[in-house]
Design a protein around this motif. Structure first.
Motif, mmCIF file in Angstrom:
data_model
loop_
_atom_site.group_PDB
_atom_site.id
_atom_site.type_symbol
_atom_site.label_atom_id
_atom_site.label_comp_id
_atom_site.label_asym_id
_atom_site.label_seq_id
_atom_site.Cartn_x
_atom_site.Cartn_y
_atom_site.Cartn_z
ATOM 1 N N LEU A 87 0.856 -1.187 0.000
ATOM 2 C CA LEU A 87 0.000 0.000 0.000
ATOM 3 C C LEU A 87 0.888 1.232 0.000
ATOM 4 O O LEU A 87 1.800 1.347 0.819
ATOM 5 C CB LEU A 87 -0.906 0.002 1.224
ATOM 6 C CG LEU A 87 -1.892 1.174 1.348
ATOM 7 C CD1 LEU A 87 -2.883 1.168 0.195
ATOM 8 C CD2 LEU A 87 -2.628 1.115 2.684
ATOM 9 N N ASN A 88 0.618 2.159 -0.931
ATOM 10 C CA ASN A 88 1.418 3.369 -1.077
ATOM 11 C C ASN A 88 0.517 4.598 -1.055
ATOM 12 O O ASN A 88 -0.449 4.682 -1.820
ATOM 13 C CB ASN A 88 2.194 3.359 -2.398
ATOM 14 C CG ASN A 88 3.200 2.233 -2.459
ATOM 15 O OD1 ASN A 88 4.301 2.351 -1.933
ATOM 16 N ND2 ASN A 88 2.832 1.126 -3.089
ATOM 17 N N ALA A 89 0.850 5.540 -0.194
ATOM 18 C CA ALA A 89 0.189 6.843 -0.155
ATOM 19 C C ALA A 89 1.163 7.872 -0.707
ATOM 20 O O ALA A 89 2.318 7.950 -0.269
ATOM 21 C CB ALA A 89 -0.222 7.199 1.266
ATOM 22 N N ILE A 90 0.713 8.660 -1.684
ATOM 23 C CA ILE A 90 1.586 9.602 -2.392
ATOM 24 C C ILE A 90 1.052 11.012 -2.207
ATOM 25 O O ILE A 90 -0.138 11.276 -2.414
ATOM 26 C CB ILE A 90 1.646 9.268 -3.901
ATOM 27 C CG1 ILE A 90 2.060 7.808 -4.103
ATOM 28 C CG2 ILE A 90 2.612 10.203 -4.620
ATOM 29 C CD1 ILE A 90 1.899 7.328 -5.525
ATOM 30 N N GLY A 91 1.918 11.922 -1.813
ATOM 31 C CA GLY A 91 1.549 13.325 -1.664
ATOM 32 C C GLY A 91 2.553 14.224 -2.348
ATOM 33 O O GLY A 91 3.760 13.964 -2.312
ATOM 34 N N ALA A 92 2.062 15.297 -2.995
ATOM 35 C CA ALA A 92 2.930 16.243 -3.698
ATOM 36 C C ALA A 92 2.350 17.643 -3.526
ATOM 37 O O ALA A 92 1.563 18.114 -4.365
ATOM 38 C CB ALA A 92 3.058 15.877 -5.167
ATOM 39 N N ASN A 93 2.723 18.290 -2.454
ATOM 40 C CA ASN A 93 2.233 19.644 -2.185
ATOM 41 C C ASN A 93 2.662 20.587 -3.320
ATOM 42 O O ASN A 93 3.773 20.484 -3.847
ATOM 43 C CB ASN A 93 2.793 20.123 -0.844
ATOM 44 C CG ASN A 93 2.184 21.429 -0.408
ATOM 45 O OD1 ASN A 93 1.062 21.742 -0.791
ATOM 46 N ND2 ASN A 93 2.915 22.188 0.389
ATOM 47 N N LYS A 94 1.780 21.481 -3.724
ATOM 48 C CA LYS A 94 1.989 22.467 -4.791
ATOM 49 C C LYS A 94 1.908 21.865 -6.189
ATOM 50 O O LYS A 94 2.032 22.603 -7.168
ATOM 51 C CB LYS A 94 3.330 23.194 -4.642
ATOM 52 C CG LYS A 94 3.473 24.018 -3.364
ATOM 53 C CD LYS A 94 4.805 24.747 -3.359
ATOM 54 C CE LYS A 94 4.946 25.566 -2.091
ATOM 55 N NZ LYS A 94 6.253 26.298 -2.071
ATOM 56 N N ASN A 95 1.724 20.544 -6.298
ATOM 57 C CA ASN A 95 1.627 19.987 -7.637
ATOM 58 C C ASN A 95 0.402 20.525 -8.372
ATOM 59 O O ASN A 95 0.403 20.641 -9.607
ATOM 60 C CB ASN A 95 1.550 18.457 -7.583
ATOM 61 C CG ASN A 95 1.838 17.820 -8.925
ATOM 62 O OD1 ASN A 95 2.795 18.207 -9.606
ATOM 63 N ND2 ASN A 95 1.031 16.855 -9.318
ATOM 64 N N ASP A 96 -0.640 20.880 -7.614
ATOM 65 C CA ASP A 96 -1.855 21.387 -8.241
ATOM 66 C C ASP A 96 -1.787 22.881 -8.548
ATOM 67 O O ASP A 96 -2.784 23.484 -8.957
ATOM 68 C CB ASP A 96 -3.068 21.088 -7.358
ATOM 69 C CG ASP A 96 -2.930 21.639 -5.943
ATOM 70 O OD1 ASP A 96 -1.856 22.182 -5.634
ATOM 71 O OD2 ASP A 96 -3.899 21.525 -5.169
ATOM 72 N N THR A 97 -0.609 23.499 -8.377
ATOM 73 C CA THR A 97 -0.434 24.890 -8.786
ATOM 74 C C THR A 97 0.117 24.995 -10.193
ATOM 75 O O THR A 97 0.338 26.091 -10.695
ATOM 76 C CB THR A 97 0.517 25.624 -7.826
ATOM 77 O OG1 THR A 97 1.827 25.052 -7.917
ATOM 78 C CG2 THR A 97 0.017 25.518 -6.389
ATOM 79 N N ARG A 98 0.372 23.837 -10.819
ATOM 80 C CA ARG A 98 0.896 23.807 -12.177
ATOM 81 C C ARG A 98 -0.176 23.325 -13.144
ATOM 82 O O ARG A 98 -1.272 22.952 -12.749
ATOM 83 C CB ARG A 98 2.096 22.870 -12.259
ATOM 84 C CG ARG A 98 3.247 23.248 -11.328
ATOM 85 C CD ARG A 98 4.475 22.469 -11.704
ATOM 86 N NE ARG A 98 5.619 22.785 -10.874
ATOM 87 C CZ ARG A 98 6.877 22.577 -11.252
ATOM 88 N NH1 ARG A 98 7.137 22.043 -12.424
ATOM 89 N NH2 ARG A 98 7.875 22.887 -10.446
ATOM 90 N N SER A 99 0.201 23.292 -14.411
ATOM 91 C CA SER A 99 -0.666 22.739 -15.454
ATOM 92 C C SER A 99 0.089 21.629 -16.165
ATOM 93 O O SER A 99 1.310 21.725 -16.358
ATOM 94 C CB SER A 99 -1.069 23.816 -16.471
ATOM 95 O OG SER A 99 -1.806 24.843 -15.846
#
Length: 524
Positions: free
Chosen positions: A307-319
């Protein structure tokens, strides 16, 4: 008693003579290892004799101190003398046992704790009319989303990975290991490839196991700790497709082999990756992804749940390349069965089912794709194994299939499946004929992502490869030296998928084509 003492004295003299001989005569490393192993065995034998002597003295002491009325006063008076002798024998026994352990368990005295291994392949691929060959395990349009095809007779690169490791043993028994892996891959056939090189430090990490502080704790005593840059120890692949089933890599740390039950072993890790520059610009600052992993093994490792949980803060500020906002989190899970044997026959068989959402929709290369949407989802199935088929024959079947939707554009749909079969027929002690057949079907609708077009069709490949190797030990005996001929063909519709892939280029179009070559492959 005198006989045992003479035995111990002779053993000590023999040990001293061995040390003198090692110092006086030039010996190879292998000869020194054998001599030291023999010395350790002799020490263990002497320790065993000392133990027997100690037991005999202890029994005699027990009889004397029991104050039996049948014993004379003089006999009972010998007890203190025997006490002293027993203490000396026990001390000597402990010293001999320590000598045996140090010389059999401390490789720094035998091999200096250094190991050198790795993997390499190199070959020449020639197309029809002596044109340069084209190919690779991901040559088809489905390869853009992980759809691998058979690799035999389909590789035109030189790739190598070298793993260098150093082990050290502390006095308290803790073992440390430092590993550095260097890799490079090029497609040019030239001898000097510095300009094209992609030389890379693939791993650099340190690990501790046999940890003294964990001794006596059933949950921790077999555990190991690590930190640095690495790929996960329990990553596994379908070699015939050159595709990992799941691949976890990055920089971080973790703990392996926690024993949570009689048939329950656990790994936990945290790794980071950089997404780097996106296809489309925009956003604020660097973007990193973090992967928190739980890897559980049950029934002696036959069942695996990851089981893997992945997080990437600020990734949704890009296109992404489609101008859409990508996900900033995701989850991926895999259930795998590692079958010992091939349905009652010699060999092995593995099954894995993988599912992911958001950033986890890249179900194989975990945390590596930062352009996936929140709604992205993927389901993948992997089946493969190998077994002897008949006298002198071996067979290795595999299946890899995936369906994913809403990856980069809402409504996009990628469906593909690969069937691969490798056969080997032993001809002599150093020569075999190897055959590989691959078929892949695909229905891809990228909705214009990266100017790609919807296609629906299939690809097939047949390879014949006369092969020389040092021994007929099985599919994984290396090195292998091959010459090969491959016939490939695919649906004409696949030539229209993209202007940037190999299909549809001049001299590489549907209708059937031959490729020839020679290749070396090895691991060591």
């Amino acid at each position: 008693m005198q006989h045992a003492a003479r035995y111990l004295l002779a053993g000590l003299l023999s040990s001293s003579a061995t040390v003198s001989a090692l110092a006086a005569s030039p010996m190879t490393l292998e000869e020194r290892m054998l001599a030291l192993e023999a010395r350790a065995s002799a020490a263990e034998m002497r320790a065993s004799a000392a133990e027997q002597q100690a037991q005999a003295i202890a029994l005699e002491l027990q009889r004397l101190k029991g104050g039996s009325p049948d014993l004379s006063a003089s006999a009972q008076a010998t007890a203190p003398v025997l006490d002293a002798r027993l203490a000396k024998v026990e001390a000597r026994q402990e010293a001999l046992e320590k000598l045996g352990r140090s010389e059999t368990q401390n490789p720094s005295k035998l091999t200096n704790g250094f190991s050198f291994n790795g993997y390499a392949r190199s070959g020449l691929l020639v197309g029809e009319g002596l044109s340069g060959g084209r190919g690779g395990p991901y040559v088809t349009p489905a390869g853009s989303v992980g759809g691998a095809v058979g690799r035999l007779g389909n590789e035109d690169d030189t790739y190598m990975r070298i793993d260098l490791s150093k082990e050290l043993h502390a006095e308290n028994g803790t073992r440390s290991k430092v590993t550095v892996s260097i890799a490079d891959g090029v497609e040019t056939s030239n001898d000097w490839t510095a300009a094209e090189s992609s030389l890379n430090v693939r791993q650099v990490y340190a690990a501790l196991d046999h940890i003294a502080a964990f001794k006596g704790n059933p949950m921790l005593e077999n555990a190991s700790l690590w930190a640095g840059k690495r790929y996960d120890r329990d990553t596994f692949d379908i070699h015939w497709l050159d595709s990992d089933v799941v691949y976890l890599a990055g920089t971080g740390g973790g703990i392996y082999d926690l024993q949570l039950g009689d048939n329950w072993r656990s790994n936990f890790s945290l790794m980071g990756r950089d997404y780097g520059d996106f296809s489309a610009t925009g956003g604020d600052g660097d973007v990193e992804s973090y992967i928190l992993t739980s890897n559980q093994f049950f029934a002696d490792g036959r069942w695996q749940w990851m089981l893997n949980a992945i997080g990437a803060n600020k990734n949704d500020t890009r296109s992404n390349a489609a101008g859409l906002t990508p996900a900033d989190s995701g989850v991926q899970s895999m259930l795998a069965h590692h079958q010992k044997g091939f349905f009652g026959r010699e060999g092995f068989f593995k099954t894995a089912l993988l599912y992911g959402q958001g950033l986890g929709a890249e179900v194989k290369n975990l945390g590596s794709d930062g352009e996936l949407l929140d709604d992205a989802k993927a389901l993948r199935l992997a089946l493969y194994g190998q077994t002897p088929l008949a006298r002198g024959w071996r067979i290795a079947p595999s299946l890899l299939a995936e369906q994913s939707q809403d990856r980069y554009v809402g409504g996009d749909d990628y469906r593909w499946m690969t069937l691969n079969l490798r056969l080997a027929k032993e001809v002599s002690s150093n020569f075999e004929m190897v055959y590989e057949m691959s078929w892949q079907t695909m229905d891809l609708d990228p909705k214009g992502y990266q100017q790609r077009n919807a296609v629906d069709g299939s690809f097939w490949k047949l390879t014949v490869a006369p092969t020389f190797k040092p021994d007929m030990g099985g599919f994984f005996t290396r090195p292998e030296l091959r010459v090969f001929a491959s016939l490939m063909d695919w649906s004409a519709d696949l030539d229209n998928y993209s202007d940037s892939d190999a299909f549809g280029e001049d001299g590489f179009q549907a209708g059937g084509l031959w490729q020839f070559g020679v290749q070396m492959e090895t691991w060591f």
